[in-house]
Design an enzyme around this catalytic site. Structure first.
Site, PDB file in Angstrom:
ATOM      1  N   CYS A  10       0.810  -1.214   0.000  1.00 16.01           N
ATOM      2  CA  CYS A  10       0.000   0.000   0.000  1.00 16.01           C
ATOM      3  C   CYS A  10       0.847   1.268   0.000  1.00 16.01           C
ATOM      4  CB  CYS A  10      -0.894   0.009   1.239  1.00 16.01           C
ATOM      5  SG  CYS A  10      -2.236   1.204   1.135  1.00 16.01           S
ATOM      6  N   ASP A 133      -6.924  -4.325  10.497  1.00 14.48           N
ATOM      7  CA  ASP A 133      -5.751  -3.469  10.680  1.00 14.48           C
ATOM      8  C   ASP A 133      -5.585  -3.118  12.154  1.00 14.48           C
ATOM      9  OD1 ASP A 133      -4.714  -0.376   8.921  1.00 14.48           O
ATOM     10  OD2 ASP A 133      -3.596  -1.853  10.105  1.00 14.48           O
TER      11      ASP A 133
HETATM   12  O1  LIG Z   1      -0.752   4.300   4.380  1.00 11.81           O
HETATM   13  C1  LIG Z   1      -1.189   5.420   4.674  1.00 11.81           C
HETATM   14  O2  LIG Z   1      -0.496   6.475   4.635  1.00 11.81           O
HETATM   15  C2  LIG Z   1      -2.608   5.578   5.100  1.00 11.81           C
HETATM   16  C3  LIG Z   1      -3.106   6.856   5.336  1.00 11.81           C
HETATM   17  C4  LIG Z   1      -4.435   7.011   5.741  1.00 11.81           C
HETATM   18  C5  LIG Z   1      -5.272   5.911   5.886  1.00 11.81           C
HETATM   19  C6  LIG Z   1      -4.790   4.621   5.641  1.00 11.81           C
HETATM   20  C7  LIG Z   1      -3.460   4.452   5.253  1.00 11.81           C
HETATM   21  N1  LIG Z   1      -2.958   3.193   5.007  1.00 11.81           N
HETATM   22  C8  LIG Z   1      -3.857   2.087   5.029  1.00 11.81           C
HETATM   23  C9  LIG Z   1      -3.307   0.766   4.692  1.00 11.81           C
HETATM   24  O3  LIG Z   1      -3.986  -0.029   4.044  1.00 11.81           O
HETATM   25  C10 LIG Z   1      -1.987   0.356   5.283  1.00 11.81           C
HETATM   26  O4  LIG Z   1      -1.338  -0.508   4.373  1.00 11.81           O
HETATM   27  C11 LIG Z   1      -2.260  -0.376   6.597  1.00 11.81           C
HETATM   28  O5  LIG Z   1      -2.845   0.535   7.515  1.00 11.81           O
HETATM   29  C12 LIG Z   1      -0.975  -0.953   7.166  1.00 11.81           C
HETATM   30  O6  LIG Z   1      -0.026   0.075   7.328  1.00 11.81           O
HETATM   31  P1  LIG Z   1       1.426  -0.275   7.979  1.00 11.81           P
HETATM   32  O7  LIG Z   1       1.180  -0.604   9.422  1.00 11.81           O
HETATM   33  O8  LIG Z   1       2.215   0.970   7.765  1.00 11.81           O
HETATM   34  O9  LIG Z   1       1.972  -1.461   7.231  1.00 11.81           O
END
Ligand SMILES: O=C(O)c1ccccc1NCC(=O)[C@H](O)[C@H](O)COP(=O)(O)O
Length: 214
Positions: A10, A133
């Site tokens: 993502c 999540d």
């Molecule tokens: O990734 C972002 O910046 C973000 C911003 C606002 C809302 C959601 C966001 N990401 C969502 C996702 O699907 C991420 O991949 C998920 O939360 C996992 O994130 P991480 O813990 O950094 O791998």
């Protein structure tokens, strides 16, 4: 090789990210439409990027409490395979958007404790996929993409009526354990494959997918 694991990377922002994600064997590419995010794309940039995506890589638009007009702009301009709703959208709103745009919907549900689990059942009735999540900490600027994991034991062995994806703080180092503990068949990562906030790292992406599919 556990080929039935599907991986979402993502927060892609550059053409080289797409190449890295596709060549690593990930199934989904996520585009973030959230101005406070270091991974934010405007509609024009997302369109240009999505048009370069290799065939077979599913393109996911991630929005947070977006208005109908904002969603219409994104859906009309960007070739998409799924909408990911990552805000406080109600099940009724989710169902309305699914009907209106005719795209598969994945709803993110933040988990921090047992109390957060019933929402997965409720949303599971109106979506095509669930994103399980980590719940953002109080005062967090971002509703997701924080690089924080929740206690995976909370969902060990649990199942919902639709396909689901595990997310939150996953890395190449912990993804195999997370899959083993939760039984997840799909995983999603953003921070854990970056060299800096918003800067995807091709080697970390490859390592993550390899570990997830090991
Ligand atoms: O990734 C972002 O910046 C973000 C911003 C606002 C809302 C959601 C966001 N990401 C969502 C996702 O699907 C991420 O991949 C998920 O939360 C996992 O994130 P991480 O813990 O950094 O791998």
């Amino acid at each position: 090789m556990n080929n039935d694991i599907r991986v979402k990377i993502c927060g892609l922002t550059r053409p080289q990210d797409l190449i890295a994600v596709a060549s690593a064997g990930a199934a989904y590419a996520g585009f973030v439409f959230f101005a406070k995010s270091p991974r934010h794309l405007d509609v024009e940039a997302a369109r240009a990027l999505a048009l370069e995506a290799p065939v077979g890589l599913a393109k996911v638009a991630l929005t947070v409490n977006a208005s109908d007009a904002e969603l219409e702009r994104i859906v009309e301009a960007v070739p998409l395979d799924m909408l990911q709703l990552h805000g406080s959208e109600s099940p009724e709103r989710v169902a309305e958007l699914r009907d209106r745009f005719g795209l598969p919907i994945m709803k993110a549900v933040g988990v921090a404790s047992e109390a957060d689990l019933p929402a997965l059942v409720e949303y599971g009735r109106v979506v095509d996929q669930l994103l399980v999540d980590a719940k953002p900490p109080k005062g967090a600027e971002l509703p997701g993409g924080n690089g924080l994991a929740f206690d995976w034991r909370l969902i060990a062995g649990r199942r919902w009526p639709v396909p689901w994806m595990l997310a939150g703080g996953l890395t190449p180092q912990n993804v195999r354990e997370a899959i083993h503990l939760t039984g997840a068949r799909q995983v999603d990562v953003s921070s854990g494959v970056e060299s800096a906030p918003g800067v995807k790292d091709a080697a970390r992406i490859a390592a993550f997918v390899e570990e997830a599919m090991a």
